[in-house]
Write a protein that holds these residues in place. Structure first.
Motif, short mmCIF file in Angstrom:
data_model
loop_
_atom_site.label_atom_id
_atom_site.label_comp_id
_atom_site.label_asym_id
_atom_site.label_seq_id
_atom_site.Cartn_x
_atom_site.Cartn_y
_atom_site.Cartn_z
N THR A 183 0.85 -1.27 0.04
CA THR A 183 0.21 -0.05 0.03
C THR A 183 0.81 1.33 0.01
N SER A 184 0.24 2.53 -0.30
CA SER A 184 1.14 3.49 -0.53
C SER A 184 0.90 4.30 0.97
N PHE A 185 1.76 5.01 1.31
CA PHE A 185 1.68 5.58 2.77
C PHE A 185 1.75 4.68 3.99
N PRO A 186 2.57 3.66 3.81
CA PRO A 186 2.77 2.68 4.87
C PRO A 186 3.13 3.16 6.09
N PRO A 187 2.66 2.54 7.17
CA PRO A 187 3.13 3.11 8.53
C PRO A 187 4.64 3.04 8.68
N GLY A 188 5.14 4.09 9.12
CA GLY A 188 6.58 4.21 9.17
C GLY A 188 7.34 4.87 7.97
N GLU A 224 19.89 -8.93 -6.54
CA GLU A 224 18.91 -7.73 -5.95
C GLU A 224 17.89 -7.84 -6.84
N PHE A 225 16.72 -7.62 -6.14
CA PHE A 225 15.27 -7.33 -6.57
C PHE A 225 14.63 -6.01 -6.18
N TYR A 226 14.02 -5.27 -7.18
CA TYR A 226 13.65 -3.79 -6.82
C TYR A 226 12.18 -3.72 -7.32
N PHE A 227 11.21 -3.28 -6.41
CA PHE A 227 10.00 -3.14 -6.89
C PHE A 227 9.36 -1.95 -6.19
N THR A 228 8.18 -1.53 -7.11
CA THR A 228 7.31 -0.11 -6.59
C THR A 228 5.99 -0.06 -7.16
N CYS A 229 5.31 0.57 -6.84
CA CYS A 229 3.95 0.72 -7.53
C CYS A 229 4.16 1.67 -8.53
N HIS A 284 2.77 7.00 -5.63
CA HIS A 284 2.70 5.97 -4.61
C HIS A 284 4.26 5.37 -4.27
N CYS A 285 5.04 5.70 -5.17
CA CYS A 285 6.57 5.46 -4.85
C CYS A 285 7.18 6.33 -3.93
N SER A 286 7.13 7.40 -4.24
CA SER A 286 7.69 8.33 -3.39
C SER A 286 6.85 8.57 -1.79
N SER A 287 5.64 7.92 -1.79
CA SER A 287 5.20 7.83 -0.62
C SER A 287 5.70 6.60 0.40
N GLY A 288 6.23 5.96 -0.24
CA GLY A 288 7.09 4.52 0.51
C GLY A 288 6.88 3.19 0.09
N GLN A 289 5.92 3.20 -1.17
CA GLN A 289 5.53 1.85 -1.54
C GLN A 289 6.45 1.54 -2.72
N LYS A 290 7.72 1.00 -1.96
CA LYS A 290 8.63 0.46 -2.98
C LYS A 290 9.41 -0.61 -2.13
#
Length: 211
Positions: free
Chosen positions: A35-40, A105-110, A115-121
């Motif tokens: 999800t976007s804006f995850p806690p933390g 290494e594996f890298y993932f994002t939304c 959403h990515c800049s909000s922490g969803q990566k």
């Protein structure tokens, strides 16, 4: 001789431990999901990943509502810059499952805007190899019990006739009792770790027999 025996023993322990490692499924973010804006904030998924050691053949499960999020596999540069173009792979339907098919290494994002800049990566490192979980052998099916109404009734012999003794030809050596469970079929699957362990023990015995 003792040194060689000790080396063989160590090899057996290491090999058995390796083959007993089975592939696992990891739900990204735990109960929070993807999800976007995850806690933390931006460190949430990094902290989650730091609790696990990922292996080849393990699976990442991204839980999200279709149409609200997506999961894209990206390069390190795009992950760091939150660039969601020219992705390696994109899955738009949740839950999305991605099998880790190589080390590194594996890298993932939304891919949704912001959403990515909000922490969803997420970034993870894969090392070593897990073995696929062997399919369990099918459980034997018990035979249904015969009710008294279904039991065959003996017919009385005709008048003046002599009842013939039952023939043993073709009859099984031990009759099957009602309600007995049929034995498992021959050639049922054996767990992979047990097969490799037996193979290693055989190799060790053949090695030691040379002394």
């Amino acid at each position: 001789m003792m040194a060689q025996l000790r080396n063989v023993t160590i090899l057996m322990i290491v090999f058995v431990a390796a083959v007993s490692t089975e592939a696992k499924d990891y739900t990204v973010g735990g109960t929070t999901g993807w999800t976007s804006f995850p806690p933390g904030g931006a460190s949430f998924y990094s902290k989650w990943a730091s609790n696990f050691t990922f292996k080849v053949n393990d699976t990442l499960v991204f839980n999200f509502e279709s149409g609200s999020h997506a999961v894209a596999e990206v390069t390190k540069a795009n992950h760091d810059k939150c660039e969601v173009k020219n992705n390696i792979k994109v899955l738009n339907t949740g839950p999305a499952k991605i099998t880790l098919d190589h080390t590194g290494e594996f890298y993932f994002t939304c891919t949704f805007s912001g959403h990515c800049s909000s922490g969803q990566k997420l970034s993870i490192k894969v090392s070593g190899t897990s073995f696929p979980v062997p399919a369990p052998a099918p459980a034997p099916t018990p035979k249904p019990k015969r009710t008294p109404a279904e039991a065959p009734s003996a017919s009385a012999p005709a008048s003046g006739s002599v009842p013939s003794s039952p023939s043993n030809e073709g009859s099984p050596s031990s009759p099957t009792q009602p309600g007995a469970i049929a034995p498992p079929p021959q050639g049922s699957a054996t767990p992979l770790s047990a097969t490799f362990s037996l193979l290693l023990v055989t190799i060790a015995i053949n090695f030691l027999s040379q002394f």
